[in-house]
Design an enzyme around this catalytic site. Structure first.
Site, short mmCIF file in Angstrom:
data_model
loop_
_atom_site.label_atom_id
_atom_site.label_comp_id
_atom_site.label_asym_id
_atom_site.label_seq_id
_atom_site.Cartn_x
_atom_site.Cartn_y
_atom_site.Cartn_z
CB ILE A 133 32.27 11.90 62.95
CG1 ILE A 133 31.37 10.81 63.55
CG2 ILE A 133 32.01 13.24 63.66
CD1 ILE A 133 29.91 11.19 63.68
CB VAL A 136 29.08 13.48 57.88
CG1 VAL A 136 27.67 14.02 58.07
CG2 VAL A 136 29.05 12.19 57.06
CD GLU A 137 28.57 16.98 62.33
OE1 GLU A 137 28.33 18.19 62.16
OE2 GLU A 137 27.73 16.19 62.78
CB THR A 138 33.58 20.39 59.07
OG1 THR A 138 34.62 19.46 59.40
CG2 THR A 138 32.79 20.75 60.31
CE1 TYR A 334 25.90 13.67 61.13
CE2 TYR A 334 26.04 11.88 62.71
CZ TYR A 334 26.56 13.03 62.17
OH TYR A 334 27.74 13.54 62.65
#
Length: 368
Positions: A133, A136-138, A334
């Site tokens: 997570i 992928v996010e940051t 995602y």
């Protein structure tokens, strides 16, 4: 310049002789009034302040500092169908399961292994999912957004693009997020003009929206304050808690590969519930799909369709845990990217190569 003048039938000499009054006048758009001076915003301020026990004067003062960001509505406006590209799982995967994120993920995991292990023990969510997570996010905090949250949320709350097919619903959502953002700042005595985030107003390593932070963020480092931007421990614990709260089942696989029976395959029935688990393994098998190594799966399953551009779609079988990942971002692409990135990072830490999940195409059969 020569080619332009020739195209409009004016020579350079003639252009030089044109009177000054013939030149088009430059017009500058009228300055936008501060949000706090707009009647619609003033009405919202009074209602939000009353609901949350805030000073209406304080809320109006904060919104007087908010700036309209013209790029934000553009980013929220769906691309015209004529210019949009067909979904492509391979292209999507390559954006996230790639060497830069894998290397950064290994460093992140090694640096915070104890915290990740504690989160896994506390909430039952594997470290690989938490790492997936945040990657992928940051990219593990490298790209958390550089727009003021006060500006993005104000823009989306009061100037949401009306061309969006769900404009009213989305605008109401962002008004709620702005209200929560201000209410948290009011309660904690912080400056709402300071936090930076994405063009949607999400912040921190895990990109939490204000309402998600209010409901599911945790003080995992025990310092008495939740800080998802500067405390890696808080970010890790909050991601794990979010998954636990949204139905993560400890020890359950995320997905299986499908084995198709062309003679009994009924894709329309299997795909009707979309990504929500709805079939027992036996019911799914009766409709032409057996989850490989998952015939004894203890819960419900879903057949997940992944588009491949102009090529035929491919499929995996998703479990409750796959569905839980989509509660973070409502996209099967995602969810699979998060799962695969986490697996790739785990493998790289152990000096091995992770085998990618290879969704399978369905055979031709009696499905209409």
């Amino acid at each position: 310049m020569k080619s332009l003048l020739r195209l409009i039938g004016i020579s350079l000499v003639a252009a030089a002789l044109l009177p000054a009054c013939a030149a088009p006048k430059k017009t500058t758009p009228a300055p936008r009034p501060p949000y706090s001076q707009r009647a619609d915003v003033q009405a919202w301020v009074a209602e939000a302040a009353q609901r949350r026990g805030m000073s209406a004067h304080w809320v109006a003062h904060q919104l007087a500092q908010a700036r309209f960001l013209p790029q934000v509505p553009r980013l929220m406006t769906p691309a015209p169908k004529a210019t949009s590209t067909a979904p492509d799982w391979a292209g999507y995967r390559n954006r996230f399961v790639e060497p830069i994120r894998i290397r950064a993920g290994v460093q992140f995991w090694n640096r915070h292994a104890d915290t990740l292990a504690r989160a896994e023990t506390t909430y039952g969510v594997p470290a690989s999912i938490i790492v997936g997570i945040i990657g992928v996010e940051t990219i593990y905090g490298q790209h958390m957004g550089n727009l003021r949250v006060l500006d993005t949320l104000s823009t989306l709350a009061f100037d949401f693009p009306q061309a969006h097919p769900r404009a009213a619903q989305r605008q109401a959502y962002f008004q709620g997020e702005l209200e929560q953002f201000l209410a948290t700042a009011w309660r904690e005595g912080t400056d709402p003009g300071q936090p930076l985030g994405s063009y949607a107003g999400a912040t921190g390593l895990g990109q939490f929206m204000p309402s998600s932070q209010e409901q599911w963020a945790v003080d995992f480092d025990g310092d008495g304050h939740i800080d998802l931007m500067n405390s890696v421990a808080d970010a890790i614990g909050s991601v794990a808690h979010y998954f636990q709260a949204h139905g993560w089942v400890s020890g359950l696989p995320v997905a299986y590969l499908p084995v198709f029976d062309a003679g009994t395959l009924d894709l329309p029935t299997l795909l009707a519930p979309d990504i929500r688990p709805s079939f027992t393994p036996e019911a799914m098998a009766a409709l032409g799909v057996t989850p490989q190594d998952g015939q004894q799966h203890p819960g419900l399953l879903a057949l997940i369709e992944l588009k491949n551009g102009s090529n035929p779609p491919s499929y995996i079988v998703g479990t409750q845990n796959f569905y839980t990942i989509t509660r973070y971002n409502w996209s099967s692409y995602y969810a699979l990217a998060v799962y695969e990135l986490g697996q790739a990072v785990a493998a790289a830490r152990e000096g091995r190569t992770a085998l990618p999940v290879t969704p399978r195409t369905a055979p031709a059969g009696p499905t209409p």
